[in-house]
Design a protein around this motif. Sequence first.
Motif, PDB file in Angstrom:
ATOM      1  N   ASN A   6       0.814  -1.213   0.000  1.00  0.00           N
ATOM      2  CA  ASN A   6       0.000   0.000   0.000  1.00  0.00           C
ATOM      3  C   ASN A   6       0.850   1.266   0.000  1.00  0.00           C
ATOM      4  O   ASN A   6       0.313   2.368   0.066  1.00  0.00           O
ATOM      5  CB  ASN A   6      -0.915  -0.004   1.228  1.00  0.00           C
ATOM      6  CG  ASN A   6      -2.076   0.958   1.089  1.00  0.00           C
ATOM      7  OD1 ASN A   6      -2.447   1.359  -0.012  1.00  0.00           O
ATOM      8  ND2 ASN A   6      -2.649   1.337   2.216  1.00  0.00           N
ATOM      9  N   ALA A   8       2.988   3.765  -1.973  1.00  0.00           N
ATOM     10  CA  ALA A   8       3.295   4.166  -3.349  1.00  0.00           C
ATOM     11  C   ALA A   8       4.714   4.663  -3.511  1.00  0.00           C
ATOM     12  O   ALA A   8       5.250   4.687  -4.627  1.00  0.00           O
ATOM     13  CB  ALA A   8       2.311   5.243  -3.814  1.00  0.00           C
ATOM     14  N   THR A  78     -10.802   6.591 -10.062  1.00  0.00           N
ATOM     15  CA  THR A  78      -9.639   6.755  -9.184  1.00  0.00           C
ATOM     16  C   THR A  78      -8.781   5.501  -9.168  1.00  0.00           C
ATOM     17  O   THR A  78      -7.541   5.573  -9.205  1.00  0.00           O
ATOM     18  CB  THR A  78     -10.113   7.090  -7.761  1.00  0.00           C
ATOM     19  OG1 THR A  78     -10.940   8.268  -7.791  1.00  0.00           O
ATOM     20  CG2 THR A  78      -8.932   7.339  -6.841  1.00  0.00           C
ATOM     21  N   ARG A  81      -6.801   5.235 -12.364  1.00  0.00           N
ATOM     22  CA  ARG A  81      -5.640   6.132 -12.347  1.00  0.00           C
ATOM     23  C   ARG A  81      -4.510   5.549 -11.500  1.00  0.00           C
ATOM     24  O   ARG A  81      -3.329   5.698 -11.825  1.00  0.00           O
ATOM     25  CB  ARG A  81      -6.053   7.497 -11.828  1.00  0.00           C
ATOM     26  CG  ARG A  81      -7.021   8.240 -12.756  1.00  0.00           C
ATOM     27  CD  ARG A  81      -7.507   9.541 -12.160  1.00  0.00           C
ATOM     28  NE  ARG A  81      -6.392  10.459 -11.925  1.00  0.00           N
ATOM     29  CZ  ARG A  81      -6.533  11.651 -11.366  1.00  0.00           C
ATOM     30  NH1 ARG A  81      -7.740  12.055 -10.972  1.00  0.00           N
ATOM     31  NH2 ARG A  81      -5.482  12.433 -11.190  1.00  0.00           N
ATOM     32  N   LYS A  82      -4.866   4.885 -10.408  1.00  0.00           N
ATOM     33  CA  LYS A  82      -3.842   4.201  -9.610  1.00  0.00           C
ATOM     34  C   LYS A  82      -3.166   3.091 -10.419  1.00  0.00           C
ATOM     35  O   LYS A  82      -1.949   2.884 -10.322  1.00  0.00           O
ATOM     36  CB  LYS A  82      -4.481   3.611  -8.355  1.00  0.00           C
ATOM     37  CG  LYS A  82      -4.999   4.639  -7.361  1.00  0.00           C
ATOM     38  CD  LYS A  82      -3.860   5.342  -6.643  1.00  0.00           C
ATOM     39  CE  LYS A  82      -4.397   6.276  -5.575  1.00  0.00           C
ATOM     40  NZ  LYS A  82      -3.316   6.983  -4.844  1.00  0.00           N
ATOM     41  N   TYR A  83      -3.975   2.380 -11.190  1.00  0.00           N
ATOM     42  CA  TYR A  83      -3.407   1.302 -12.023  1.00  0.00           C
ATOM     43  C   TYR A  83      -2.462   1.871 -13.077  1.00  0.00           C
ATOM     44  O   TYR A  83      -1.379   1.305 -13.320  1.00  0.00           O
ATOM     45  CB  TYR A  83      -4.545   0.521 -12.678  1.00  0.00           C
ATOM     46  CG  TYR A  83      -4.152  -0.185 -13.946  1.00  0.00           C
ATOM     47  CD1 TYR A  83      -3.310  -1.302 -13.918  1.00  0.00           C
ATOM     48  CD2 TYR A  83      -4.606   0.266 -15.181  1.00  0.00           C
ATOM     49  CE1 TYR A  83      -2.941  -1.944 -15.089  1.00  0.00           C
ATOM     50  CE2 TYR A  83      -4.244  -0.367 -16.344  1.00  0.00           C
ATOM     51  CZ  TYR A  83      -3.408  -1.465 -16.304  1.00  0.00           C
ATOM     52  OH  TYR A  83      -3.037  -2.093 -17.457  1.00  0.00           O
ATOM     53  N   LEU A  86       0.841   2.754 -11.555  1.00  0.00           N
ATOM     54  CA  LEU A  86       1.617   1.687 -10.923  1.00  0.00           C
ATOM     55  C   LEU A  86       2.823   1.283 -11.768  1.00  0.00           C
ATOM     56  O   LEU A  86       3.923   1.054 -11.245  1.00  0.00           O
ATOM     57  CB  LEU A  86       0.708   0.476 -10.682  1.00  0.00           C
ATOM     58  CG  LEU A  86       1.293  -0.682  -9.884  1.00  0.00           C
ATOM     59  CD1 LEU A  86       1.669  -0.235  -8.479  1.00  0.00           C
ATOM     60  CD2 LEU A  86       0.305  -1.840  -9.826  1.00  0.00           C
ATOM     61  N   SER A 122      -0.076  -5.173  -4.949  1.00  0.00           N
ATOM     62  CA  SER A 122      -0.687  -3.868  -5.211  1.00  0.00           C
ATOM     63  C   SER A 122      -1.571  -3.918  -6.454  1.00  0.00           C
ATOM     64  O   SER A 122      -2.680  -3.371  -6.466  1.00  0.00           O
ATOM     65  CB  SER A 122       0.399  -2.808  -5.383  1.00  0.00           C
ATOM     66  OG  SER A 122       1.239  -2.752  -4.250  1.00  0.00           O
ATOM     67  N   ILE A 126      -5.710  -3.332  -6.580  1.00  0.00           N
ATOM     68  CA  ILE A 126      -6.323  -2.318  -7.442  1.00  0.00           C
ATOM     69  C   ILE A 126      -7.364  -2.954  -8.351  1.00  0.00           C
ATOM     70  O   ILE A 126      -8.464  -2.414  -8.545  1.00  0.00           O
ATOM     71  CB  ILE A 126      -5.238  -1.593  -8.255  1.00  0.00           C
ATOM     72  CG1 ILE A 126      -4.351  -0.763  -7.328  1.00  0.00           C
ATOM     73  CG2 ILE A 126      -5.863  -0.701  -9.321  1.00  0.00           C
ATOM     74  CD1 ILE A 126      -3.177  -0.114  -8.022  1.00  0.00           C
TER      75      ILE A 126
END
Length: 386
Positions: A6, A8, A78, A81-83, A86, A122, A126
């Motif tokens: 978790n 980043a 959201t 966007r995290k993916y 990554l 992670s 996601i």
Amino acid sequence: MLEPWNDASILPPPIHTSKCNSDVDVRQLSHTCKNIIKVLSKQSPLHREAAICSRFLYKFDKKFRNDIGYRNFKKVNTALRKYLGLNILKDIESFHSVLPTDDDQYLPTRQMLEYVLVRLLSFSKIMERICVCSKVAAVFYLDRVKRGESHWMSLMPFALLSRVWSMSTVLLQHSCNWYTNLQSFLDKLKLKGLNFLPADYMLPNNIEEWLDMKNLDNVGRFQWSQKKDIEIDQSLVEDEEGDTFDNILDFVNQINENILEEEEPMTISVPDKTKDAKTLQVTNTAVDFGEKISRDIFKNFFKPIEEKIIHTAERVTNKDSLNKFMLKEEKFRNENSNQSLTKHLSFMQWQALRSSLLALQESLSNNRKIEKRFKKIWQEKCLDYK
């Protein structure tokens, strides 16, 4: 303290190699890495759907900002966007480039594989987030489509969420398989240098239990506060030929037969003047179920009796009588009364007639001209439609 998966801002360990004495299937390890690279490098459809999702949110943010389905839609955006941030493909390629290509046994260190596993955790988290939020949002949009409420504006996000859900579910299954295959090589690689993971942290052995994949399908469904268990008779279960209708009729007939068999004759004792008790046998063999009537006829029983008011167009001779006539006619139309003279007109036809009469009422003509013009308008816009 954040867990490694978790965090980043976690940095990869330095690239080192060590000679491994144990038997390591380098070909299988390389094949797994190539499979990951092959799948992740062909995710342009998911990237395109993420771009459409972002544009949809930008366009309809003010209109649907208080909608529950729209809020879950924003959670999907959201997570996408995290993916995209990554960039796990670069980490896998970096690890694969260190793998030996010939017979030497200089393999990457254990810290490098732990970093790859953490990034897979992670990635799987996601994908799970995208699956759950897209399903929850799609349920609300599908409910709107069924109710016919803004169906055109609900079909596009529902289709977009369905595509995102299907692709994220496939990637989630892939990530579980990749993690299981790579974790089998963790004990065979050697440590070199400082530990990458904290001393009190252990990587999950079974990622499916860690993600609770068994209950993933149940997430996103409605949880009703009141549940009622209904017992279904086995005779109503549809057979192979699909004779459900016949089974229902047989079931109803069987219930009626059981009711008639359980009914016993009623006995009523009638006293006589001679004090001799006589028994009157009354058998109830027929049941009067009444007669079927429509809902409109049933509602007429509860309507109050309407007072007959003389309402005719022939009495319109001046502005006052015209005003009273229009008030009565509009009242009768709103009440669906039989005394309405324009009940055969549609809503638009009535509005055209009403606007013409209002213009006549506001005119400066005398009473004689008003009477003649009223008869002409009434004939053209009311009587001619019969």
